[in-house]
Enzyme design. Sequence first.
Site, PDB file in Angstrom:
ATOM      1  N   ASP A 197     -33.100 -44.997  33.040  1.00  0.00           N
ATOM      2  CA  ASP A 197     -32.516 -45.766  34.135  1.00  0.00           C
ATOM      3  C   ASP A 197     -33.089 -47.192  34.128  1.00  0.00           C
ATOM      4  OD1 ASP A 197     -31.305 -43.415  34.928  1.00  0.00           O
ATOM      5  OD2 ASP A 197     -32.880 -42.931  36.387  1.00  0.00           O
TER       6      ASP A 197
HETATM    7  N1  URA Z   1     -34.746 -38.901  34.380  1.00  0.00           N
HETATM    8  C1  URA Z   1     -34.385 -39.794  35.326  1.00  0.00           C
HETATM    9  O1  URA Z   1     -34.105 -39.425  36.453  1.00  0.00           O
HETATM   10  N2  URA Z   1     -34.340 -41.081  34.976  1.00  0.00           N
HETATM   11  C2  URA Z   1     -34.667 -41.545  33.744  1.00  0.00           C
HETATM   12  O2  URA Z   1     -34.625 -42.756  33.483  1.00  0.00           O
HETATM   13  C3  URA Z   1     -35.042 -40.597  32.784  1.00  0.00           C
HETATM   14  C4  URA Z   1     -35.072 -39.278  33.131  1.00  0.00           C
END
Ligand code: URA
Length: 230
Positions: free
Chosen positions: A101
């Site tokens: 993310d």
């Molecule tokens: N899980 C998440 O919620 N976000 C990420 O960036 C990676 C794994």
Amino acid sequence: MRLDKFVCKSTDLNKIDALFHIHNGHVSINGNIETKEQTQVHENNVIKLNNQVLTPRPFRYIVMNKLSGTICSNIDEVYPSLFNSMQIEKVSELHIAGRLDADTTGMVLITDDGRWSFAITNPQHKCPKVYRVTLAKDIAADAKERFKQGILLQGESAPTRPATLEVLSEKDVRLCIVEGKFHQVKRMFSAIGNRVVSLHREQIGTLTLDVEPGQWRYLSPQEVHSFSKE
Ligand code: URA
């Protein structure tokens, strides 16, 4: 690999120019003219452009320590692409093996080898991904057991695969998962009534992060190979 991709990977041509040559009969496979760009080609085929044998550039394998506020995409969206800071040739040929993310930091693997990234991202291969997680509330006493059993995330039909939780302090944990559902870590903690405040990926497979935030390096052949054995 598709023929048009092969031509791009073996020359300085962009896709439009590669298509021009393919459609106009300038490209042959094992001596036969091929005009369909979607034709699959293999390493042992002899591909020629205007009678010159084409040899694809070697695949690239990169580890990066992603900064918060950058996105795992080849183009800028609300946030800038993490590729902006890389100053590397032919960025459009690269993709990310397991996105993070925008607000997540840490290890990102980047390549132009689709088979290799599939070995990392396909849940069947159970490649471990380790996250350091800071939580809004104290970790529940039964969290470890619930994650080990697998929990049903909202909108999913199957529970998560067994995950390993290591409690470092009340709000600081390390989580190892072997799949990569959308926002998986955040959703797992949300499912047990908590909230992720910060998330950092510190390991994929046996590879641990050793580059500074925002920096990247090429993987060694041994490191590349380690993922095929997962
Ligand atoms: N899980 C998440 O919620 N976000 C990420 O960036 C990676 C794994």
